[in-house]
Write a protein that holds these residues in place. Structure first.
Motif, PDB file in Angstrom:
ATOM      1  N   GLN A   1       0.845  -1.203   0.000  1.00 56.19           N
ATOM      2  CA  GLN A   1       0.000   0.000   0.000  1.00 56.19           C
ATOM      3  C   GLN A   1       0.876   1.247   0.000  1.00 56.19           C
ATOM      4  OE1 GLN A   1      -3.397   0.791   0.053  1.00 56.19           O
ATOM      5  NE2 GLN A   1      -3.422  -1.308  -0.727  1.00 56.19           N
ATOM      6  N   PRO A   2       0.504   2.297  -0.750  1.00 57.92           N
ATOM      7  CA  PRO A   2       1.283   3.531  -0.699  1.00 57.92           C
ATOM      8  C   PRO A   2       1.222   4.173   0.693  1.00 57.92           C
ATOM      9  CG  PRO A   2      -0.237   3.535  -2.565  1.00 57.92           C
ATOM     10  CD  PRO A   2      -0.605   2.374  -1.718  1.00 57.92           C
ATOM     11  N   ILE A   3       2.279   4.909   1.059  1.00 62.13           N
ATOM     12  CA  ILE A   3       2.193   5.786   2.241  1.00 62.13           C
ATOM     13  C   ILE A   3       2.372   7.217   1.756  1.00 62.13           C
ATOM     14  CG2 ILE A   3       2.896   4.313   4.159  1.00 62.13           C
ATOM     15  CD1 ILE A   3       5.771   5.735   3.729  1.00 62.13           C
ATOM     16  N   ALA A   4       1.816   8.154   2.515  1.00 62.76           N
ATOM     17  CA  ALA A   4       1.955   9.572   2.183  1.00 62.76           C
ATOM     18  C   ALA A   4       2.934  10.210   3.165  1.00 62.76           C
ATOM     19  CB  ALA A   4       0.594  10.249   2.267  1.00 62.76           C
ATOM     20  N   PRO A   5       3.656  11.247   2.731  1.00 60.97           N
ATOM     21  CA  PRO A   5       4.629  11.891   3.611  1.00 60.97           C
ATOM     22  C   PRO A   5       3.995  12.505   4.849  1.00 60.97           C
ATOM     23  CG  PRO A   5       4.515  13.025   1.473  1.00 60.97           C
ATOM     24  CD  PRO A   5       3.621  11.838   1.390  1.00 60.97           C
ATOM     25  N   CYS A   6       4.764  12.578   5.930  1.00 62.63           N
ATOM     26  CA  CYS A   6       4.267  13.173   7.176  1.00 62.63           C
ATOM     27  C   CYS A   6       4.053  14.677   6.976  1.00 62.63           C
ATOM     28  CB  CYS A   6       5.253  12.911   8.317  1.00 62.63           C
ATOM     29  SG  CYS A   6       6.722  13.963   8.272  1.00 62.63           S
TER      30      CYS A   6
ATOM     31  N   GLY B   1       4.181   1.275  -2.204  1.00 61.38           N
ATOM     32  CA  GLY B   1       4.896   0.341  -1.340  1.00 61.38           C
ATOM     33  C   GLY B   1       5.933  -0.416  -2.164  1.00 61.38           C
ATOM     34  N   GLN B   2       6.231  -1.644  -1.732  1.00 57.86           N
ATOM     35  CA  GLN B   2       7.194  -2.463  -2.487  1.00 57.86           C
ATOM     36  C   GLN B   2       6.537  -3.142  -3.680  1.00 57.86           C
ATOM     37  OE1 GLN B   2      10.624  -2.939  -2.191  1.00 57.86           O
ATOM     38  NE2 GLN B   2      10.373  -1.104  -0.954  1.00 57.86           N
ATOM     39  N   SER B   3       5.216  -3.127  -3.686  1.00 52.85           N
ATOM     40  CA  SER B   3       4.478  -3.690  -4.819  1.00 52.85           C
ATOM     41  C   SER B   3       3.092  -3.064  -4.789  1.00 52.85           C
ATOM     42  CB  SER B   3       4.377  -5.223  -4.687  1.00 52.85           C
ATOM     43  OG  SER B   3       3.699  -5.519  -3.474  1.00 52.85           O
ATOM     44  N   GLY B   4       2.288  -3.420  -5.757  1.00 54.73           N
ATOM     45  CA  GLY B   4       0.887  -2.985  -5.735  1.00 54.73           C
ATOM     46  C   GLY B   4       0.682  -1.553  -6.177  1.00 54.73           C
ATOM     47  N   GLU B   5      -0.396  -0.962  -5.614  1.00 57.05           N
ATOM     48  CA  GLU B   5      -0.893   0.340  -6.071  1.00 57.05           C
ATOM     49  C   GLU B   5       0.121   1.479  -6.042  1.00 57.05           C
ATOM     50  OE1 GLU B   5      -5.370   1.774  -5.513  1.00 57.05           O
ATOM     51  OE2 GLU B   5      -4.476   0.978  -3.673  1.00 57.05           O
ATOM     52  N   VAL B   6      -0.065   2.398  -6.988  1.00 59.91           N
ATOM     53  CA  VAL B   6       0.720   3.631  -7.023  1.00 59.91           C
ATOM     54  C   VAL B   6      -0.275   4.799  -7.054  1.00 59.91           C
ATOM     55  CG1 VAL B   6       2.422   4.995  -8.328  1.00 59.91           C
ATOM     56  CG2 VAL B   6       2.520   2.477  -8.403  1.00 59.91           C
ATOM     57  N   PHE B   7      -0.033   5.804  -6.211  1.00 58.25           N
ATOM     58  CA  PHE B   7      -0.824   7.037  -6.267  1.00 58.25           C
ATOM     59  C   PHE B   7       0.034   8.111  -6.925  1.00 58.25           C
ATOM     60  CE2 PHE B   7      -3.209   5.973  -2.023  1.00 58.25           C
ATOM     61  CZ  PHE B   7      -3.860   4.927  -2.658  1.00 58.25           C
TER      62      PHE B   7
END
Ligand code: THU
Length: 162
Positions: free
Chosen positions: A107-112, A136-142
């Motif tokens: 899953q993507p994470i967003a910056p703090c 993340g390391q795989s999967g979705e990209v925002f």
């Protein structure tokens, strides 16, 4: 009284393969870089990679410390590097990825919040929108077309009364 709202636009992709080749290369670079982060305390390794208009990559990873509060986020390590070694380069896109020792990261994470403020300062300083890819390391990209999209109503230089 009036109601107001802010709408944030971004694109989601099921996997990196849906983006163009230069974005895919940047994503691979960020995913790979995450393992270089120094994060022995949180076990959460973050990578931030910027690509310039000439195709050069500039890297940043989070740097933790036994004195926890002095740790640095990947994004701000990268921005400091750009500002120090490539301040005349045009930054086109930044990609942020991560590894967690506790869970699979698809899953993507967003910056703090602090990093969002720093990214917006950087974009305003160079007066050029910077695209942002989160994954993340795989999967979705925002994908965001500007880092400012992630920080509506940002506090800016113009707000300081001279
Ligand atoms: N971290 C980043 O590097 N970037 C962010 O935007 C969020 C958090 C780091 C800080 C700390 O070393 C670890 O991730 C866990 O919070």
């Amino acid at each position: 009284m009036k109601n107001a709202s802010i709408d944030i636009q971004y694109n989601t992709y099921k996997e990196a393969g849906e983006l163009d080749e230069s974005d895919q290369r940047l994503i691979i670079e960020a995913r790979k870089l995450a393992s270089k982060a120094y994060a022995p305390y949180s076990g959460f390794q973050v990578a931030s990679v910027a690509v310039t208009s000439d195709g050069a990559y500039i890297h940043g990873t989070n740097q933790e410390n036994a004195s926890y509060p002095i740790g640095l986020c990947a994004e701000r390590v990268m921005l400091a590097a750009i500002s120090s070694v490539a301040s005349d380069a045009l930054i086109k896109t930044i990609c942020i990825s991560y590894i967690s020792e506790k869970q699979a990261v698809n899953q993507p994470i967003a910056p703090c919040g602090i990093c969002r403020q720093s990214l917006v300062e950087f974009e305003s300083r160079f007066k050029h929108p910077i695209r942002l890819l989160l994954t993340g390391q795989s999967g979705e990209v925002f994908k965001f077309n500007s880092v400012s999209d992630l920080l509506p109503m940002a506090f800016k230089k113009q707000n300081l009364i001279k």
